[in-house]
Design a protein around this motif. Structure first.
Motif, PDB file in Angstrom:
ATOM      1  N   GLU A 195       0.832  -1.208   0.000  1.00  0.00           N
ATOM      2  CA  GLU A 195       0.000   0.000   0.000  1.00  0.00           C
ATOM      3  C   GLU A 195       0.862   1.251   0.000  1.00  0.00           C
ATOM      4  O   GLU A 195       0.536   2.244  -0.670  1.00  0.00           O
ATOM      5  CB  GLU A 195      -0.934  -0.021   1.213  1.00  0.00           C
ATOM      6  N   ARG A 198       1.975   1.916  -3.478  1.00  0.00           N
ATOM      7  CA  ARG A 198       0.851   2.367  -4.293  1.00  0.00           C
ATOM      8  C   ARG A 198       0.548   3.843  -4.022  1.00  0.00           C
ATOM      9  O   ARG A 198       0.366   4.643  -4.952  1.00  0.00           O
ATOM     10  CB  ARG A 198      -0.386   1.506  -3.999  1.00  0.00           C
ATOM     11  N   SER A 218       6.974  -4.864  -6.088  1.00  0.00           N
ATOM     12  CA  SER A 218       5.927  -3.863  -5.895  1.00  0.00           C
ATOM     13  C   SER A 218       6.443  -2.448  -6.117  1.00  0.00           C
ATOM     14  O   SER A 218       5.677  -1.535  -6.406  1.00  0.00           O
ATOM     15  CB  SER A 218       5.320  -3.983  -4.496  1.00  0.00           C
TER      16      SER A 218
END
Length: 198
Positions: free
Chosen positions: A64, A67, A124
């Motif tokens: 997260e 992101r 990621s």
């Protein structure tokens, strides 16, 4: 009649939001499954069912963070001046790190012993890395800097992360003007040093 359990994507998002908010408010020390579940209005078993364990929740917070950071940096406008665009994104990176200190610590310093990023977690950060490398490549293509765009991106990001950590710890000075002057000196020195000769 007992209430039906609802382990929904919405509950997962509530828990993730609660975890990020809790980190910002209470830091790593306050990051407990029970507190996060209470803040999200659910139970500790529900949290464990959705994330597996505390390490699984930290893993989700890690994703997260990247992101959120990528979304924040993507808001910087793109102009015809690649150097100005790169500097604008680096200043946005600085601001995000200062605003999300504990989240940045999870992403870059890894304070939890029960979470060690593996290959999936490291991937990621790929969209963020590609975004910054592309910004640097624009500078290379425009003749603003010389060298390998990936190498330069690593150096610039490491500089921003280090400077942001120093600013957060108040090691860059006590006055906003002097702090900004030192930021400008650091970023200008790197980019000017990479400028083509002559």
């Amino acid at each position: 009649m007992p209430r039906a359990k609802q382990r929904t994507p919405e509950l997962r998002e509530q828990l993730l939001t609660a975890a990020v908010d809790l980190l910002a408010r209470d830091g790593v020390a306050g990051f407990t499954a029970r507190t996060i579940a209470t803040q999200a209005g659910t139970s500790t078993p529900a949290l464990y069912e959705l994330f597996g364990d505390k390490g699984g929740l930290v893993r989700a917070v890690y994703f997260e963070g990247f992101r959120l950071l990528r979304g924040h940096l993507g808001q910087a406008p793109q102009t015809a001046d690649p150097r100005a665009d790169l500097l604008a994104v680096m200043h946005a990176y600085r601001g995000w790190m200062l605003e999300h200190r504990v989240l940045a610590e999870i992403m870059f310093a890894r304070p939890f012993t029960d979470f060690d990023p593996g290959p999936d977690e490291l991937k990621s950060s790929a969209t963020l890395r590609i975004f910054i490398v592309d910004l640097v490549q624009r500078c290379v293509d425009a003749g603003v800097v010389r060298g390998d765009a990936t190498d330069i991106a690593h150096v610039v990001v490491a500089l921003v992360q280090g400077m942001a950590a120093a600013e957060a710890a108040r090691r860059l000075g006590g006055h906003p003007e002097s702090v900004q002057r030192r930021w400008d000196l650091a970023l200008d020195s790197v980019l000017n040093g990479l400028a083509p000769a002559g």
